[in-house]
Design an enzyme around this catalytic site. Structure first.
Site, PDB file in Angstrom:
ATOM      1  N   THR A  15     -12.560 -10.330  -2.477  1.00 42.82           N
ATOM      2  CA  THR A  15     -13.620  -9.652  -3.221  1.00 42.82           C
ATOM      3  C   THR A  15     -14.149 -10.574  -4.317  1.00 42.82           C
ATOM      4  OG1 THR A  15     -12.551  -7.550  -2.779  1.00 42.82           O
ATOM      5  CG2 THR A  15     -14.136  -7.578  -4.577  1.00 42.82           C
ATOM      6  N   GLU A  37      -7.633  -1.875  -9.640  1.00 39.22           N
ATOM      7  CA  GLU A  37      -8.609  -2.776  -9.017  1.00 39.22           C
ATOM      8  C   GLU A  37      -8.960  -3.935  -9.946  1.00 39.22           C
ATOM      9  OE1 GLU A  37      -8.541  -2.461  -5.922  1.00 39.22           O
ATOM     10  OE2 GLU A  37     -10.619  -1.972  -5.445  1.00 39.22           O
TER      11      GLU A  37
HETATM   12  N1  LIG Z   1      -1.114  -2.900  -3.434  1.00 35.06           N
HETATM   13  C1  LIG Z   1      -1.902  -3.865  -3.002  1.00 35.06           C
HETATM   14  N2  LIG Z   1      -2.433  -3.793  -1.774  1.00 35.06           N
HETATM   15  C2  LIG Z   1      -3.226  -4.782  -1.302  1.00 35.06           C
HETATM   16  N3  LIG Z   1      -3.557  -5.884  -1.986  1.00 35.06           N
HETATM   17  C3  LIG Z   1      -3.067  -5.999  -3.230  1.00 35.06           C
HETATM   18  C4  LIG Z   1      -2.238  -4.995  -3.793  1.00 35.06           C
HETATM   19  N4  LIG Z   1      -1.924  -5.378  -5.049  1.00 35.06           N
HETATM   20  C5  LIG Z   1      -2.501  -6.578  -5.256  1.00 35.06           C
HETATM   21  N5  LIG Z   1      -3.204  -6.967  -4.159  1.00 35.06           N
HETATM   22  C6  LIG Z   1      -3.984  -8.208  -4.021  1.00 35.06           C
HETATM   23  O1  LIG Z   1      -5.375  -7.839  -3.926  1.00 35.06           O
HETATM   24  C7  LIG Z   1      -6.093  -8.781  -3.144  1.00 35.06           C
HETATM   25  C8  LIG Z   1      -6.895  -8.020  -2.085  1.00 35.06           C
HETATM   26  O2  LIG Z   1      -7.842  -7.239  -2.720  1.00 35.06           O
HETATM   27  P1  LIG Z   1      -9.380  -7.323  -2.338  1.00 35.06           P
HETATM   28  O3  LIG Z   1     -10.083  -6.387  -3.249  1.00 35.06           O
HETATM   29  O4  LIG Z   1      -9.791  -8.767  -2.303  1.00 35.06           O
HETATM   30  O5  LIG Z   1      -9.374  -6.801  -0.836  1.00 35.06           O
HETATM   31  P2  LIG Z   1      -9.610  -5.378  -0.229  1.00 35.06           P
HETATM   32  O6  LIG Z   1      -9.003  -4.402  -1.184  1.00 35.06           O
HETATM   33  O7  LIG Z   1      -9.142  -5.357   1.181  1.00 35.06           O
HETATM   34  O8  LIG Z   1     -11.169  -5.370  -0.106  1.00 35.06           O
HETATM   35  P3  LIG Z   1     -12.420  -4.514  -0.579  1.00 35.06           P
HETATM   36  O9  LIG Z   1     -12.115  -4.112  -1.997  1.00 35.06           O
HETATM   37  O10 LIG Z   1     -13.521  -5.470  -0.424  1.00 35.06           O
HETATM   38  O11 LIG Z   1     -12.585  -3.370   0.318  1.00 35.06           O
HETATM   39  C9  LIG Z   1      -5.055  -9.679  -2.518  1.00 35.06           C
HETATM   40  O12 LIG Z   1      -5.055 -10.890  -3.252  1.00 35.06           O
HETATM   41  C10 LIG Z   1      -3.732  -8.970  -2.730  1.00 35.06           C
HETATM   42  O13 LIG Z   1      -2.633  -9.817  -2.881  1.00 35.06           O
HETATM   43  N1  LIG Z   2     -18.462  -2.863  -4.348  1.00 35.20           N
HETATM   44  C1  LIG Z   2     -17.447  -3.864  -4.270  1.00 35.20           C
HETATM   45  C2  LIG Z   2     -16.391  -3.369  -3.328  1.00 35.20           C
HETATM   46  C3  LIG Z   2     -15.341  -4.373  -3.015  1.00 35.20           C
HETATM   47  O1  LIG Z   2     -14.132  -4.010  -3.567  1.00 35.20           O
HETATM   48  C4  LIG Z   2     -18.051  -5.154  -3.728  1.00 35.20           C
HETATM   49  O2  LIG Z   2     -18.762  -5.072  -2.726  1.00 35.20           O
HETATM   50  O3  LIG Z   2     -17.852  -6.203  -4.312  1.00 35.20           O
END
Ligand SMILES: Nc1ncnc2c1ncn2[C@@H]1O[C@H](COP(=O)(O)OP(=O)(O)OP(=O)(O)O)[C@@H](O)[C@H]1O
Ligand SMILES: N[C@@H](CCO)C(=O)O
Length: 291
Positions: free
Chosen positions: A168, A120
């Site tokens: 995020t 993350e």
């Molecule tokens: N294995 C992966 N799966 C998805 N996104 C990835 C991965 N590896 C890298 N990324 C990158 O991570 C970003 C998405 O992550 P982000 O934390 O913003 O969204 P999320 O995981 O859907 O949301 P949240 O954490 O708010 O629930 C994108 O830029 C994407 O390209």
């Molecule tokens: N707790 C985090 C989760 C998103 O990955 C936020 O709200 O920013």
């Protein structure tokens, strides 16, 4: 070769910013792993065109490095990135659970949480645990500096994902730097109510405890139509509505009987504003499974 299904997750639940999370029964990422001399990654499925296959930029690459477990990793995305449904965390959780097994590292599920959180950190700059913890451990999780507490629960949920992108990283920039004491008092009450609701599997208490006046109002401005969608879901019977993770998914807690009407109301309300959306009628479910 090993296959792992790791669920999408919803972090925060309103009153538990950066602490609470739940595993969703669906959607999920399916990840296939086989030992290799160096880590290589293939990504297919929802939003795969936006996900880097470079191990330095993909969450699973950081996990393979942390476990010193190089592998060929095929990710079939069920969870679109930048959704607020823990997309990047689902892949990281699957990699942590799968590589631990493949290389016989012997870590417990709880010990794998900070390892998956390193993934993350690659995408959001912060190694927060609130999505990887439920994706690995299942149920409702409370992730703090001291570790993760977990409760099995089965609350029905509707997660409505509009066709809007909120990263995020951007959503963290709008989080207020401070809160008043009266807001702190209210947040403690709501978080405690929600936790009690999870222990009792009570959608009313969980919904009531999702209320938040600190982070959610600031982030709601990034989601076109949030207030109308929230009101429509409450009118259709939701017990509580908030932003899922960093958004843009809007998540509602409810009774089973109201799920379908809430999903329609949320979709229609986004639709009235010209925004396509998809609704998952789901519930709190189990953590990553190895096949
Ligand atoms: N294995 C992966 N799966 C998805 N996104 C990835 C991965 N590896 C890298 N990324 C990158 O991570 C970003 C998405 O992550 P982000 O934390 O913003 O969204 P999320 O995981 O859907 O949301 P949240 O954490 O708010 O629930 C994108 O830029 C994407 O390209
Ligand atoms: N707790 C985090 C989760 C998103 O990955 C936020 O709200 O920013």
């Amino acid at each position: 070769m090993l296959t792992v299904r790791a669920p999408a997750t919803s972090a925060n639940l309103g009153s538990g910013f950066d602490v609470f999370g739940v595993a969703l029964e669906r959607p999920a990422d399916v990840v296939r792993l086989s030992k290799a001399d160096r880590t290589t990654i293939d990504v297919t499925g929802a939003g795969s065109q936006f996900i880097p296959e470079d191990p330095e930029k993909n969450t699973v690459g950081a996990v393979a490095e942390a476990l010193e477990a190089p592998a060929h990793i095929e990710i079939d995305k069920g969870v679109r990135p930048a959704s607020g449904l823990g997309s990047s965390a689902a892949s990281a959780a699957a990699a942590a659970v799968g590589l631990n097994e493949l290389y016989d590292r012997g870590y417990s599920r709880e010990e794998l949480v900070p390892i998956a959180a390193k993934g993350e950190a690659v995408v959001s700059g912060d190694a927060h645990d609130d999505n990887v913890a439920p994706s690995i451990m299942g149920g409702f999780t409370i992730a703090t500096e001291s570790g993760v507490r977990q409760v099995d629960a089965s609350i029905p949920l509707v997660a409505c994902l509009p066709d809007i992108v909120v990263s995020t990283r951007d959503a963290r920039r709008v989080v207020p730097e401070s809160a008043r004491v009266d807001q702190l008092v209210e947040t403690v009450g709501n978080a405690a109510t929600l936790t009690t609701g999870m222990h009792r599997d009570d959608p009313e208490l969980v919904g009531e405890g999702m209320h938040d006046t600190v982070v959610t109002p600031a982030r709601a401005k990034l989601i076109d139509g949030y207030e109308s969608v929230r009101e429509a879901a409450l009118d259709a019977g939701a017990t509580g509505v908030t932003i899922s993770g960093a958004g843009p998914t809007v998540i509602a807690a409810c009774e089973d009987a109201d799920q379908r009407a809430i999903a329609s109301a949320m979709l229609d309300t986004f639709g009235d504003r010209g925004i396509d959306a998809r609704a998952y009628q789901t519930r709190i479910g189990r953590g990553a499974q190895i096949f």
